[in-house]
Design an enzyme around this catalytic site. Structure first.
Site, PDB file in Angstrom:
ATOM      1  N   LYS A  75      -7.736   1.627  -2.879  1.00 44.07           N
ATOM      2  CA  LYS A  75      -7.231   0.985  -1.477  1.00 44.07           C
ATOM      3  C   LYS A  75      -7.396   2.453  -0.697  1.00 44.07           C
ATOM      4  O   LYS A  75      -8.002   2.277   0.766  1.00 44.07           O
ATOM      5  CB  LYS A  75      -5.929   0.548  -1.463  1.00 44.07           C
ATOM      6  CG  LYS A  75      -5.107   0.366  -0.249  1.00 44.07           C
ATOM      7  CD  LYS A  75      -5.695  -0.973   0.465  1.00 44.07           C
ATOM      8  CE  LYS A  75      -5.087  -0.957   1.845  1.00 44.07           C
ATOM      9  NZ  LYS A  75      -5.534  -2.234   2.685  1.00 44.07           N
TER      10      LYS A  75
ATOM     11  N   THR B 117       0.852  -1.192   0.081  1.00 48.43           N
ATOM     12  CA  THR B 117      -0.018  -0.195  -0.064  1.00 48.43           C
ATOM     13  C   THR B 117       1.007   1.176  -0.197  1.00 48.43           C
ATOM     14  O   THR B 117       1.602   1.509   1.188  1.00 48.43           O
ATOM     15  CB  THR B 117      -0.863  -0.185   1.295  1.00 48.43           C
ATOM     16  OG1 THR B 117      -1.581  -0.999   1.408  1.00 48.43           O
ATOM     17  CG2 THR B 117      -1.901   0.883   1.230  1.00 48.43           C
TER      18      THR B 117
HETATM   19  P1  NAD Z   1       5.890  -6.006   7.222  1.00 52.42           P
HETATM   20  O1  NAD Z   1       6.620  -5.123   7.781  1.00 52.42           O
HETATM   21  O2  NAD Z   1       5.611  -7.413   8.035  1.00 52.42           O
HETATM   22  O3  NAD Z   1       6.556  -6.632   6.058  1.00 52.42           O
HETATM   23  C1  NAD Z   1       7.448  -6.023   4.957  1.00 52.42           C
HETATM   24  C2  NAD Z   1       8.560  -6.800   4.778  1.00 52.42           C
HETATM   25  O4  NAD Z   1       9.483  -5.966   3.861  1.00 52.42           O
HETATM   26  C3  NAD Z   1       9.607  -6.985   5.995  1.00 52.42           C
HETATM   27  O5  NAD Z   1       9.758  -8.488   6.031  1.00 52.42           O
HETATM   28  C4  NAD Z   1      10.840  -6.097   5.702  1.00 52.42           C
HETATM   29  O6  NAD Z   1      12.107  -6.703   5.899  1.00 52.42           O
HETATM   30  C5  NAD Z   1      10.871  -6.272   4.017  1.00 52.42           C
HETATM   31  N1  NAD Z   1      11.458  -5.237   3.421  1.00 52.42           N
HETATM   32  C6  NAD Z   1      11.486  -3.917   3.766  1.00 52.42           C
HETATM   33  N2  NAD Z   1      12.448  -3.156   2.790  1.00 52.42           N
HETATM   34  C7  NAD Z   1      12.994  -4.215   2.034  1.00 52.42           C
HETATM   35  C8  NAD Z   1      14.001  -4.391   1.011  1.00 52.42           C
HETATM   36  N3  NAD Z   1      14.692  -3.068   0.592  1.00 52.42           N
HETATM   37  N4  NAD Z   1      14.140  -5.357   0.296  1.00 52.42           N
HETATM   38  C9  NAD Z   1      13.605  -6.714   0.773  1.00 52.42           C
HETATM   39  N5  NAD Z   1      12.848  -6.710   1.578  1.00 52.42           N
HETATM   40  C10 NAD Z   1      12.258  -5.324   2.289  1.00 52.42           C
HETATM   41  O7  NAD Z   1       4.454  -5.634   6.637  1.00 52.42           O
HETATM   42  P2  NAD Z   1       3.321  -6.190   6.109  1.00 52.42           P
HETATM   43  O8  NAD Z   1       2.224  -6.166   7.133  1.00 52.42           O
HETATM   44  O9  NAD Z   1       3.511  -7.436   5.561  1.00 52.42           O
HETATM   45  O10 NAD Z   1       2.721  -4.889   5.230  1.00 52.42           O
HETATM   46  C11 NAD Z   1       3.414  -5.070   3.772  1.00 52.42           C
HETATM   47  C12 NAD Z   1       2.480  -3.977   2.879  1.00 52.42           C
HETATM   48  O11 NAD Z   1       1.136  -4.370   2.875  1.00 52.42           O
HETATM   49  C13 NAD Z   1       2.421  -2.675   3.414  1.00 52.42           C
HETATM   50  O12 NAD Z   1       2.427  -1.897   2.546  1.00 52.42           O
HETATM   51  C14 NAD Z   1       1.018  -2.433   4.190  1.00 52.42           C
HETATM   52  O13 NAD Z   1       0.620  -1.308   4.347  1.00 52.42           O
HETATM   53  C15 NAD Z   1       0.339  -3.499   3.583  1.00 52.42           C
HETATM   54  N6  NAD Z   1      -0.863  -4.283   3.920  1.00 52.42           N
HETATM   55  C16 NAD Z   1      -0.762  -4.700   5.158  1.00 52.42           C
HETATM   56  C17 NAD Z   1      -1.855  -5.258   5.718  1.00 52.42           C
HETATM   57  C18 NAD Z   1      -1.861  -5.903   7.326  1.00 52.42           C
HETATM   58  O14 NAD Z   1      -2.794  -6.014   7.847  1.00 52.42           O
HETATM   59  N7  NAD Z   1      -0.537  -6.069   7.863  1.00 52.42           N
HETATM   60  C19 NAD Z   1      -3.218  -5.237   5.227  1.00 52.42           C
HETATM   61  C20 NAD Z   1      -3.094  -4.772   3.712  1.00 52.42           C
HETATM   62  C21 NAD Z   1      -2.272  -4.206   3.348  1.00 52.42           C
END
Ligand code: NAD
Length: 297
Positions: A171, A96
């Site tokens: 979204k 997002t």
């Molecule tokens: P998260 O922090 O658990 O996962 C993100 C991952 O990206 C982490 O494991 C991090 O190490 C990795 N990362 C960051 N920079 C990186 C890079 N340069 N190279 C490789 N890996 C990298 O977050 P999440 O909850 O999985 O959310 C991910 C996305 O989904 C966000 O944009 C969030 O807004 C969206 N989202 C989350 C939810 C939810 O309920 N968690 C729901 C809908 C949408």
């Protein structure tokens, strides 16, 4: 079956990558956290040493990263993935992020002869684990039809929202409604409480009346009426308040870029900022009712 590179295998990306494996696809994963990559390898995936390695030789790349700056840097930064993929690769960014970055990165991908979609999701971690996400997809039709069967391994509803960036528009608009709704529900439940109406009666009546909405029926902010809501487990998320604040801030960036006012969106952003700053960012967003209750006293 496709060979897919997956970058960002955190709370959402991890279960999404594992569902691709369950559906029979080959998945090569990269994340800054080696432990998270290992969980994908344990489920039958392959390990990539870095982001560029994750996109070499694959047909499709999915990214699930925290915010716009991470997406811009992974795609177009130094050692960015657009420089390492073969022309014709299909990129799907499910993070997002802000509409502007989404459109810029898609433009950069197309300039290099790649296909790219923005495809943010709703449904949270439970939706990711159960392959029940909704994907809101922006980008060219040809890319959408190529991506659809892959997205179906991770989601239940796949919607084409139009051109590049429109998935993010959908979204952000959706989550602005959700944030505003939760505050409206919280104010009404606190008022009912103060005036002597039980939470259960309030729920039974409103959920069958014109004030009903998705947030009330699924995420009722008081314990009791909806057994699965976070209120029944001391507001353990669910959907963390800090993520709701992130999305509300994106809605306000989008409103500014469209040169429009969204007064309730702005107020919801201010209230969720206050809630997160009070130290409750990791709690479920429905926990904001506790702050609304304090404000009412
Ligand atoms: P998260 O922090 O658990 O996962 C993100 C991952 O990206 C982490 O494991 C991090 O190490 C990795 N990362 C960051 N920079 C990186 C890079 N340069 N190279 C490789 N890996 C990298 O977050 P999440 O909850 O999985 O959310 C991910 C996305 O989904 C966000 O944009 C969030 O807004 C969206 N989202 C989350 C939810 C939810 O309920 N968690 C729901 C809908 C949408």
């Amino acid at each position: 079956m496709a060979y897919i590179g997956f970058i960002g295998v955190g709370n959402m990306g991890g279960p999404m990558a594992r569902n691709l494996l369950k559906a029979g696809h080959r998945v090569k994963a990269f994340d800054l956290s080696a432990d998270l990559v290992q969980r994908v390898v344990d489920a039958g995936g392959e390990k990539a040493g870095n982001a560029q390695d994750a996109v070499r030789d694959v047909e499709i790349v999915i990214t699930m990263l925290p915010a716009g700056k991470h997406v811009a840097s992974v795609y177009t930064g130094e050692k960015g993935i657009l420089a390492a993929a073969k022309p014709g690769t299909l990129f799907i960014d499910s993070s997002t992020i802000d509409v502007k970055t989404a459109r810029e990165v898609i433009q950069a991908a197309e300039a290099k002869g790649m296909m790219m979609l923005d495809a943010p999701v709703s449904g949270g971690v439970a939706g990711a684990e159960n392959a029940a996400l909704t994907f809101m997809v922006g980008g060219r039709e040809e890319a959408f039809f190529k991506a659809k069967p892959i997205l179906e391994a991770m989601g239940k509803k796949i919607v084409h929202a139009g051109g590049a960036g429109n998935g993010q528009v959908a979204k952000i608009c959706n989550n602005m409604i959700l944030g505003i709704s939760m505050i409206a529900i919280s104010e009404a439940f606190v008022m009912a409480e103060k005036l002597g109406l039980s939470a259960q009666s309030m729920f039974d009546i409103v959920s069958n009346s014109s004030g009903s909405c998705w947030a009330l029926i699924n995420h009722c902010p008081v314990p009791g009426p909806v057994p699965t809501s976070a209120a029944n487990r001391d507001y353990k998320p669910g959907f963390a308040a800090e993520l709701m604040l992130k999305d509300l801030k994106l809605s306000q960036d989008a409103a500014r870029s469209a040169k429009i006012q969204t007064p309730l969106g702005a107020e919801a952003t201010a209230l969720f900022s206050e809630y997160v700053q009070s130290g409750d960012g990791q709690s479920d967003y429905s926990g904001i009712i506790r702050m609304i209750r304090k404000m009412a006293d």
